[in-house]
Design a protein around this motif. Structure first.
Motif, PDB file in Angstrom:
ATOM      1  N   PHE A  25       1.034   4.885   1.449  1.00 55.46           N
ATOM      2  CA  PHE A  25       0.703   5.789   0.696  1.00 55.46           C
ATOM      3  C   PHE A  25      -0.094   6.723   1.665  1.00 55.46           C
ATOM      4  CE2 PHE A  25      -2.864   7.390  -1.742  1.00 55.46           C
ATOM      5  CZ  PHE A  25      -2.198   8.530  -2.512  1.00 55.46           C
ATOM      6  N   THR A  68      -5.066  10.997 -10.417  1.00 52.90           N
ATOM      7  CA  THR A  68      -5.534  11.708 -11.843  1.00 52.90           C
ATOM      8  C   THR A  68      -6.424  12.484 -11.603  1.00 52.90           C
ATOM      9  OG1 THR A  68      -4.478  12.528 -13.709  1.00 52.90           O
ATOM     10  CG2 THR A  68      -6.205  10.370 -13.227  1.00 52.90           C
ATOM     11  N   TRP A  84      -0.496  11.858 -14.392  1.00 51.62           N
ATOM     12  CA  TRP A  84      -0.359  10.217 -13.628  1.00 51.62           C
ATOM     13  C   TRP A  84       1.006  10.366 -13.100  1.00 51.62           C
ATOM     14  CZ3 TRP A  84      -4.891   6.498 -13.251  1.00 51.62           C
ATOM     15  CH2 TRP A  84      -5.471   7.553 -14.338  1.00 51.62           C
ATOM     16  N   PRO A  85       1.032  10.728 -11.053  1.00 48.56           N
ATOM     17  CA  PRO A  85       1.981  11.008 -10.596  1.00 48.56           C
ATOM     18  C   PRO A  85       2.318   9.634 -10.045  1.00 48.56           C
ATOM     19  CG  PRO A  85       0.235  11.992  -9.802  1.00 48.56           C
ATOM     20  CD  PRO A  85      -0.437  12.201 -11.129  1.00 48.56           C
ATOM     21  N   ARG A  86       2.766   8.845  -9.543  1.00 54.72           N
ATOM     22  CA  ARG A  86       3.484   8.177  -9.464  1.00 54.72           C
ATOM     23  C   ARG A  86       4.233   8.120  -7.945  1.00 54.72           C
ATOM     24  NH1 ARG A  86       4.844   3.758 -12.688  1.00 54.72           N
ATOM     25  NH2 ARG A  86       3.975   3.527 -15.039  1.00 54.72           N
ATOM     26  N   PHE A  87       3.453   7.497  -6.563  1.00 57.56           N
ATOM     27  CA  PHE A  87       3.759   7.019  -5.447  1.00 57.56           C
ATOM     28  C   PHE A  87       4.533   5.913  -5.196  1.00 57.56           C
ATOM     29  CE2 PHE A  87       3.553   5.516  -0.698  1.00 57.56           C
ATOM     30  CZ  PHE A  87       4.205   7.253  -0.120  1.00 57.56           C
ATOM     31  N   PRO A  88       5.859   6.515  -4.607  1.00 55.17           N
ATOM     32  CA  PRO A  88       6.912   4.701  -5.305  1.00 55.17           C
ATOM     33  C   PRO A  88       6.909   3.830  -3.328  1.00 55.17           C
ATOM     34  CG  PRO A  88       8.605   6.750  -3.795  1.00 55.17           C
ATOM     35  CD  PRO A  88       6.693   7.645  -4.594  1.00 55.17           C
ATOM     36  N   TRP A 123       2.202  -3.468  -6.337  1.00 56.68           N
ATOM     37  CA  TRP A 123       1.433  -2.844  -7.309  1.00 56.68           C
ATOM     38  C   TRP A 123       1.846  -1.036  -7.507  1.00 56.68           C
ATOM     39  CZ3 TRP A 123      -3.901  -4.455  -5.181  1.00 56.68           C
ATOM     40  CH2 TRP A 123      -4.307  -6.239  -6.005  1.00 56.68           C
ATOM     41  N   THR A 124       1.390  -0.417  -8.326  1.00 59.20           N
ATOM     42  CA  THR A 124       2.007   1.132  -8.738  1.00 59.20           C
ATOM     43  C   THR A 124       0.757   1.829  -7.656  1.00 59.20           C
ATOM     44  OG1 THR A 124       3.171   1.190 -10.902  1.00 59.20           O
ATOM     45  CG2 THR A 124       3.008   2.809 -10.060  1.00 59.20           C
ATOM     46  N   ILE A 125       1.053   3.020  -6.832  1.00 57.90           N
ATOM     47  CA  ILE A 125      -0.140   3.599  -6.788  1.00 57.90           C
ATOM     48  C   ILE A 125      -0.150   5.191  -7.116  1.00 57.90           C
ATOM     49  CG2 ILE A 125      -0.742   4.936  -4.925  1.00 57.90           C
ATOM     50  CD1 ILE A 125      -0.697   2.491  -4.168  1.00 57.90           C
ATOM     51  N   THR A 126      -1.165   5.248  -7.682  1.00 58.99           N
ATOM     52  CA  THR A 126      -1.396   6.816  -8.603  1.00 58.99           C
ATOM     53  C   THR A 126      -2.041   7.400  -8.304  1.00 58.99           C
ATOM     54  OG1 THR A 126      -0.360   7.664 -11.152  1.00 58.99           O
ATOM     55  CG2 THR A 126      -1.614   5.278 -10.868  1.00 58.99           C
TER      56      THR A 126
END
Length: 98
Positions: free
Chosen positions: A33, A16, A23-27, A11-14
């Motif tokens: 995170f 806002t 919506w910055p994303r965390f890899p 899953w993508t962590i974001t």
């Protein structure tokens, strides 16, 4: 939207603001995170500049635990009373069967 509901590690962590357009994303995963944010290795512009503060984060329970949850967690061997340190069968990695 979760693209692969059965695979939380993908899953993508974001994050806002309430009505934000960015919506910055965390890899990485949620554990990475949380570590990155709480250790200040990563910042998101929408967080306050002093977040998470200079003192280490600390969890303080807000009251007595729900007996139903305690019973369920005990049955699974997952309950630990943080006030007394009593393990109630909690086993850490490498302790099973030893």
């Amino acid at each position: 939207m979760i693209e692969r509901p059965g695979e939380p590690d993908t899953w993508t962590i974001t994050a806002t603001e309430a009505r934000g357009m960015m919506w910055p994303r965390f890899p990485g995963g949620i554990i990475e995170f949380l570590y990155a944010i709480l250790s200040r290795r990563t910042t998101f512009a929408l967080f306050p500049k002093d977040f998470p503060g200079r003192r280490p984060p600390r969890f303080t329970p807000s009251g007595e635990p729900d007996p139903k949850w305690v019973a369920m967690l005990r049955a699974q061997g997952l309950y630990r009373d943080i006030r007394t340190g009593a393990g109630d069968g909690v086993q850490g990695a490498g302790e099973a069967g030893e």
